[in-house]
Write a protein that holds these residues in place. Structure first.
Motif, PDB file in Angstrom:
ATOM      1  N   MET A 145       0.920  -1.108   0.074  1.00 29.28           N
ATOM      2  CA  MET A 145       0.097   0.023  -0.059  1.00 29.28           C
ATOM      3  C   MET A 145       0.966   1.307   0.126  1.00 29.28           C
ATOM      4  SD  MET A 145      -2.657   0.982   2.904  1.00 29.28           S
ATOM      5  CE  MET A 145      -3.468  -0.681   2.650  1.00 29.28           C
ATOM      6  N   GLU A 146       0.334   2.375  -0.524  1.00 29.83           N
ATOM      7  CA  GLU A 146       0.947   3.422  -0.446  1.00 29.83           C
ATOM      8  C   GLU A 146       1.161   3.906   0.974  1.00 29.83           C
ATOM      9  OE1 GLU A 146       2.581   5.302  -2.682  1.00 29.83           O
ATOM     10  OE2 GLU A 146       2.189   3.914  -4.499  1.00 29.83           O
ATOM     11  N   SER A 147       2.428   4.190   1.669  1.00 24.06           N
ATOM     12  CA  SER A 147       2.228   4.739   3.092  1.00 24.06           C
ATOM     13  C   SER A 147       1.861   6.191   2.991  1.00 24.06           C
ATOM     14  CB  SER A 147       3.743   4.417   3.608  1.00 24.06           C
ATOM     15  OG  SER A 147       4.676   5.215   2.920  1.00 24.06           O
ATOM     16  N   ARG A 148       1.770   6.459   4.289  1.00 24.49           N
ATOM     17  CA  ARG A 148       1.572   7.986   4.915  1.00 24.49           C
ATOM     18  C   ARG A 148       2.510   8.170   5.972  1.00 24.49           C
ATOM     19  NH1 ARG A 148      -5.067   8.146   6.137  1.00 24.49           N
ATOM     20  NH2 ARG A 148      -5.800   6.892   4.156  1.00 24.49           N
ATOM     21  N   PRO A 156       8.957   6.504   7.189  1.00 22.87           N
ATOM     22  CA  PRO A 156       9.781   7.532   6.549  1.00 22.87           C
ATOM     23  C   PRO A 156       9.299   7.861   5.259  1.00 22.87           C
ATOM     24  CG  PRO A 156      11.033   5.521   6.542  1.00 22.87           C
ATOM     25  CD  PRO A 156       9.756   5.207   7.327  1.00 22.87           C
ATOM     26  N   THR A 157       9.912   8.929   4.582  1.00 22.17           N
ATOM     27  CA  THR A 157       9.724   9.341   3.171  1.00 22.17           C
ATOM     28  C   THR A 157      10.867   8.670   2.282  1.00 22.17           C
ATOM     29  OG1 THR A 157      10.817  11.157   3.443  1.00 22.17           O
ATOM     30  CG2 THR A 157       8.861  11.530   3.595  1.00 22.17           C
ATOM     31  N   ILE A 158      10.651   8.591   1.111  1.00 21.56           N
ATOM     32  CA  ILE A 158      11.461   8.175   0.207  1.00 21.56           C
ATOM     33  C   ILE A 158      12.454   9.255   0.109  1.00 21.56           C
ATOM     34  CG2 ILE A 158      12.298   7.701  -2.248  1.00 21.56           C
ATOM     35  CD1 ILE A 158       9.326   6.592  -2.730  1.00 21.56           C
ATOM     36  N   ARG A 159      13.980   8.743   0.451  1.00 22.39           N
ATOM     37  CA  ARG A 159      15.016   9.929   0.278  1.00 22.39           C
ATOM     38  C   ARG A 159      14.831  10.991  -0.810  1.00 22.39           C
ATOM     39  NH1 ARG A 159      19.301   6.730   1.583  1.00 22.39           N
ATOM     40  NH2 ARG A 159      18.316   6.617   3.522  1.00 22.39           N
ATOM     41  N   GLU A 212       8.789  13.829  -0.871  1.00 19.93           N
ATOM     42  CA  GLU A 212       7.858  13.810   0.028  1.00 19.93           C
ATOM     43  C   GLU A 212       6.812  12.612   0.290  1.00 19.93           C
ATOM     44  OE1 GLU A 212       5.557  17.177  -0.137  1.00 19.93           O
ATOM     45  OE2 GLU A 212       7.401  18.604  -0.045  1.00 19.93           O
ATOM     46  N   LYS A 213       7.244  11.691  -0.650  1.00 23.20           N
ATOM     47  CA  LYS A 213       6.519  10.543  -0.833  1.00 23.20           C
ATOM     48  C   LYS A 213       6.756   9.589   0.063  1.00 23.20           C
ATOM     49  CE  LYS A 213       4.992   7.198  -4.622  1.00 23.20           C
ATOM     50  NZ  LYS A 213       4.847   6.853  -5.925  1.00 23.20           N
ATOM     51  N   GLY A 214       5.759   8.832   0.870  1.00 18.13           N
ATOM     52  CA  GLY A 214       6.193   7.760   1.786  1.00 18.13           C
ATOM     53  C   GLY A 214       7.207   6.378   1.107  1.00 18.13           C
ATOM     54  N   ARG A 251      23.841  11.939   7.963  1.00 22.43           N
ATOM     55  CA  ARG A 251      23.064  13.032   7.505  1.00 22.43           C
ATOM     56  C   ARG A 251      21.577  12.290   7.192  1.00 22.43           C
ATOM     57  NH1 ARG A 251      22.226  18.059   5.401  1.00 22.43           N
ATOM     58  NH2 ARG A 251      24.519  18.563   5.332  1.00 22.43           N
ATOM     59  N   PRO A 252      21.722  11.071   6.330  1.00 22.63           N
ATOM     60  CA  PRO A 252      20.525  10.464   5.891  1.00 22.63           C
ATOM     61  C   PRO A 252      19.837   9.863   6.945  1.00 22.63           C
ATOM     62  CG  PRO A 252      22.399   9.787   4.558  1.00 22.63           C
ATOM     63  CD  PRO A 252      23.098  10.551   5.422  1.00 22.63           C
TER      64      PRO A 252
END
Length: 785
Positions: free
Chosen positions: A403-406, A605-608, A611-613, A760-761
């Motif tokens: 599923m697309e995450s939030r 988290p978001t994809i590095r 803003e997408k999960g 940093r990441p």
């Protein structure tokens, strides 16, 4: 074949150790070595024929192609393929002729079915013999039937120590619970556990005599085929020694598969590699070195302190302290023995064999396990298996649902998990190769049909696979009740492999109508479950993955009520699915959703740089009913071996402090300060596997390959063999002069690289949800670089 004395038996039971097939004047001769309660003996089945199947429509063409061959015959059978085409059986009285015919028909475009099944396996499979066997003897004839047997094997752990180039065996160790011995090259005082031999040839002969004297059923070791038996064979060939290690006194055979994997064959004995067996039982370790696995499982390791330079240390011990080398050699054997016992690996393999008919030493084998269980039933239903990978494709059958995450930093997230979702779908929706053939058959009764996806239609009543899973499911429930962990694990692995067999284009039952009817149904189930939760309870479903949904109760939800809410959700959903499927399809559901976990804090988290999960990546503070908590990481740097120990440790410590409401900024500042002072250098090591030989990386040479090539040049200058082969790990650091191997590190480390690419990441992944900026926090430290 030597003239082996047949035992004078009337009836006995045992467990099949090894299986052999060979040509004889009267047909194919099958030999099975059987471990009974008090003896091991061979059973021979003479005058056998191989068989595979061809289409009736191609028989005339086939007869013309094979006109110059003798020793084969065709017979019309009352069977069809899954497309209802009639078939003939093609029988051969010679394995050699059969292989020649198969090779010729393959290039001639003749469809062949089940031609790859070994006769030794088919003979047992068609009699439903899986591990245990009952043997009845009348004169020289043996009748074999399935039997429930609990074997007690004689097991021997072995280990060799060699020169750096493995061009001489220095010592050989043997360990069992009632036996231990080291054979040592050179001179010294013998003891009950240490025997000196004058030459390498004498050592090999003593090795053979030791095996003959102890008479093991099973050898175990670590990389025991790829190294120990490989070296034994190479040195025996070089010194003209016949390695007669089998119970038939014939030389051991070493075979290489098309994928380059080595296999050992010897009559009446089998070889189990600790690494392959652990992997097959789904154990996972950062490194499968004996040192690492024994440290993880046994809290102890090798007897050499500096394991990273053990090659040099072994040479020194052989030169200066052979008794110490003997202790080290024997301890390696005992480590393997203890790992097998701790993980209960022998019992796991016995249970796997009982369930699938796979030999104990079979690596992988999910397709063969499926065949052993499925084909005998399919044949009795009037069908033969299809040609390899000939099923319908090109339908767009996706994998498991994600599923697309939030993305966000949450409090109180519950995980609800469907118990064995894919096997449950197969049982509920009757997904089955035979059932598909019957469902699409002309004249099938409409009331007996159940729709799948991509135009699949299944029979409700004519099925094989759902019943096989039902039997396994009940056996697993029973295994859990009696705490038989080995059996439970074996069943879980087998059931979960069924989808892979149906969905892999290298398997005979591959058909995207089958695989998509599983995965797309899984998509539907996860999607509707999420919608049901949001519509009926108002909670947000922030993520879903294959068989799980992640439900956010809200940051202000009372912590004491979370577990009860999880149980209530599971109970509601099980009722909802039962009613839904009964109304839509008039079927009884086998789906069962369970409340699994409460995360008191949870990070999605978001994809590095987006803003997408993200997917398959999260961290959480798992809360148990007794109030204790534990950090859990999935797919993040903390559990990925290609990130440095610095990044992984920082992530675990930083996230735990944030999740528990503790001060985290001082930690981050301290780590940056320690990095620039050179206090963390030992934690800046990358470790990555090479997938092919270093010389095969031509166009693209990633950092670990660059480091490996530098190491190879250094080893060449030292006149030492390179340790790097396909599958090896390379440890390296990033320096001001680029990647360098740890064992030949000569330049200063590039601390700016580690700050930007490691610290940093890890920090920004969680800081973005705290309203904090990495540069603002560590700017004073960065300026000091």
């Amino acid at each position: 074949m030597p003239n082996l004395d047949q035992p004078k038996l009337k009836s006995t039971t045992g467990f099949i150790l090894t299986r052999q097939q060979q040509d004889s004047q009267a047909g194919v001769l099958l030999t099975y070595w059987v471990r009974a309660a008090d003896q091991v003996f061979p059973i021979t089945i003479p005058n056998q024929e191989t068989v595979f199947f061809v289409l009736d429509a191609q028989v005339e063409t086939l007869q013309r192609i094979l006109a110059r061959f003798s020793g084969w015959r065709l017979a019309k059978l009352a069977l069809t393929d899954l497309n209802y085409q009639g078939v003939h059986g093609l029988y051969c009285r010679s394995l050699k002729v059969m292989r020649q015919i198969v090779d010729l028909l393959r290039v001639s475009g003749i469809v062949m079915m089940e031609e790859d099944i070994r006769l030794t396996d088919r003979f047992l499979m068609e009699r439903f013999i899986q591990g245990g066997v009952s043997i009845t003897q009348r004169a020289d004839q043996f009748k074999l039937r399935p039997a429930e047997v609990s074997p007690r094997f004689k097991i021997l752990s072995i280990d060799l120590e060699t020169t750096m180039r493995a061009d001489k065996i220095l010592s050989a160790a043997f360990y069992a619970d009632d036996f231990r011995l080291v054979l040592m090259l050179g001179e010294g005082e013998d003891s009950p556990e240490l025997k000196y031999v004058s030459s390498e040839k004498a050592l090999l002969l003593a090795f053979i005599n030791t095996v003959d004297h102890y008479d093991p059923d099973i050898f175990i070791g670590w990389n025991v085929v790829g190294f120990d038996f490989n070296v034994l064979k190479a040195r025996a060939d070089a010194l003209h020694v016949s390695l007669r290690l089998g119970r038939d006194k014939q030389p051991m055979q070493l075979h290489e598969s098309g994928q380059g994997k080595l296999f050992v064959r010897m009559a009446g004995r089998m070889v189990l590699d600790g690494i392959d067996t652990l992997k097959g039982a789904t154990y996972q370790f950062e490194s499968f070195s004996l040192e690492n696995v024994s440290r993880q499982m046994l809290d102890r390791g090798k007897l050499i302190d500096h394991v990273d330079v053990r090659g040099d240390e072994i040479q020194r011990l052989f030169r200066d302290d052979k008794a110490a080398l003997a202790r080290y050699n024997l301890e390696d054997c005992k480590l393997v023995w203890d790992i097998f016992e701790k993980a209960n690996l022998i019992n796991y393999l016995i249970e796997r064999a009982r369930l699938t008919g796979l030999p104990l030493d079979k690596v992988g084998g999910s397709a063969a396990a499926f065949d052993n269980q499925y084909l005998p039933h399919l044949h009795r239903k009037g069908y033969v298996a299809p040609e390899y990978a000939s099923g319908v494709s090109g339908l767009g059958a996706p994998g498991g649902y994600v599923m697309e995450s939030r993305p966000g930093l949450y409090r109180h997230v519950l995980v609800l998990d469907f118990k064995s979702l894919y096997p449950s779908i197969i049982r509920t929706f009757k997904i089955d190769p035979y059932g598909l053939a019957e469902g699409l058959k002309e004249g099938a009764q409409p009331e007996d049909l159940l729709p799948g996806f991509n135009h699949a239609i299944f029979s409700r009543s004519k099925t094989i696979l759902p019943e096989l899973i039902e039997t396994l499911w009940a056996a697993r429930d029973q295994a859990k009740q009696v705490n038989n962990a080995a059996l439970s694990q074996a069943i879980k692995i087998i059931m979960n492999s069924f989808y892979g067999v149906l969905g892999s284009n290298v398997c005979r039952f591959y058909d995207q109508r089958l695989s998509s009817s599983i995965t797309l149904r899984g998509h539907e189930i996860l999607t509707k479950t999420g919608e049901c939760i949001e519509e009926n309870f108002g909670f947000k479903v922030i993520y879903g993955d294959t068989d799980s949904v992640f439900v956010w109760l809200g940051d202000d939800f009372p912590v004491a009520e979370a577990n009860a809410k999880g149980e209530a959700l599971a109970c509601f959903l099980n009722r909802w699915w039962r009613d839904n499927l009964q109304q839509r399809f008039q079927i009884d559901t086998q789906l069962e959703i369970e409340y699994e976990t409460h995360y008191s804090r949870f990070l999605m988290p978001t994809i590095r740089h987006s803003e997408k999960g993200s997917k398959k990546r999260y961290a959480g503070l798992k809360r148990f009913p007794d109030g204790t908590e534990r950090m859990v990481f999935k797919g993040l740097e903390n559990v990925r071996t290609d990130w440095t120990p610095l990044a992984r440790e920082l992530q675990e410590q930083l996230y735990e402090r944030v999740f528990k409401g503790q001060a985290w900024k001082p930690l981050l500042k301290t780590v940056v300060e320690q990095l620039k002072r050179g206090e963390l250098d030992t934690k800046l090591v990358y470790r990555k596997r090479i997938r092919q030989g270093l010389d095969q990386y031509v166009k693209n040479k990633p950092p670990h390959v660059q480091a490996g090539l530098k190491a190879e040049r250094a080893y060449q200058q030292m006149d030492q063999p390179t340790p790097y082969r396909s599958g090896s790990y390379i440890e390296y650091a990033i320096t001001i002069n680029g990647p360098e191997p740890i064992e030949f590190l000569s330049s200063s480390l590039d601390y700016q690289h580690y700050l930007e690419k490691q610290i940093r990441p890890v920090a920004e992944a969680i800081m973005q949800f705290l309203g904090e900026d990495f540069d603002d926090l560590v700017a004073p430290q960065i300026k000091l670089f």
